[in-house]
Write an enzyme that holds these catalytic residues in place. Structure first.
Site: not given
Ligand code: GAR
Length: 198
Positions: A14, A110, A94, A108, A12, A146
């Site tokens: 982000n 990435h 999704l 999203n 969490g 993606d």
């Molecule tokens: C982040 O680095 C995000 O970009 C990635 O997962 C992490 C979540 O961290 N997302 C993906 O890889 C989607 N394919 P967070 O829970 O600390 O935000």
């Protein structure tokens, strides 16, 4: 203010940066958090969101068929009337049942260039391949993995990053800034479009 539904499956960070941006940063006065939702009821990010005073909701996805779970999750989220559904480490692909009600309004982030790398473990991929640079991508979500239209990209300099932890540290710093900034620009654009129609 634009209503955000923020979706996560884990840590969490982000989500937290977006919540903080609505309070004092790039999203201040532009957006509010309608709900933070998780498919993992015990995700650390959900507890963090509650501690920030955000409404939270969860629905366990484990053992569920994708279409049935997605339809139920979409119905639950619709109760919060979100203008945007913001995926923040939401580790699910999704199905149309989820995408259709929010088509064109799902974002999203990435941690790689989506033209070069899709799916999980993008920082490991950059590290293992000794990339000198990777690109954080914010994109609209369509029915592919993606594949949706790119809204913003920002390079991360990885030269001298000799551990995976350092690659992630540099990348996440960019993620946290870029996501709020891109969302703010999108909301401003949507506002202008509404005004010029009125
Ligand atoms: C982040 O680095 C995000 O970009 C990635 O997962 C992490 C979540 O961290 N997302 C993906 O890889 C989607 N394919 P967070 O829970 O600390 O935000």
């Amino acid at each position: 203010k634009a209503r955000l539904a923020i979706l996560l499956s884990g840590r969490g960070s982000n989500m937290l940066s977006l919540v903080q941006a609505t309070k004092t940063g790039a999203l201040h006065g532009l957006a509010e958090v309608a709900v933070v939702f998780s498919n993992q009821p015990d995700a650390p990010g959900l507890a963090l969101a509650a501690a920030q005073g955000c409404p939270v909701a969860s629905l366990p996805s484990q053992g569920r068929k994708r279409e049935a779970f997605d339809a139920e999750a979409a119905a639950l989220l619709q109760q919060y009337a979100p203008d945007f559904v913001v995926l923040a480490g939401y580790m699910r692909i999704l199905s149309p049942a989820f995408i259709q009600p929010f088509a064109g309004r799902i974002l999203n982030i990435h941690p790689a260039d989506t033209h070069q790398h899709q799916g999980l473990h993008a920082y490991e991929w950059a590290f293992d391949n000794k990339l000198a640079e990777t690109k954080i991508t914010v994109h609209l979500v369509d029915e592919g993995l993606d594949t949706g239209p790119i809204l913003a990209q920002e390079p991360v300099d990885l030269r001298g990053a000799d551990t995976l932890a350092e690659v992630e540290r540099r990348g996440l710093a960019v993620e946290h800034r870029l996501y709020a900034q891109t969302l703010a620009e999108l909301i401003k654009k949507a506002r202008h479009a509404e005004r010029s129609q009125a």
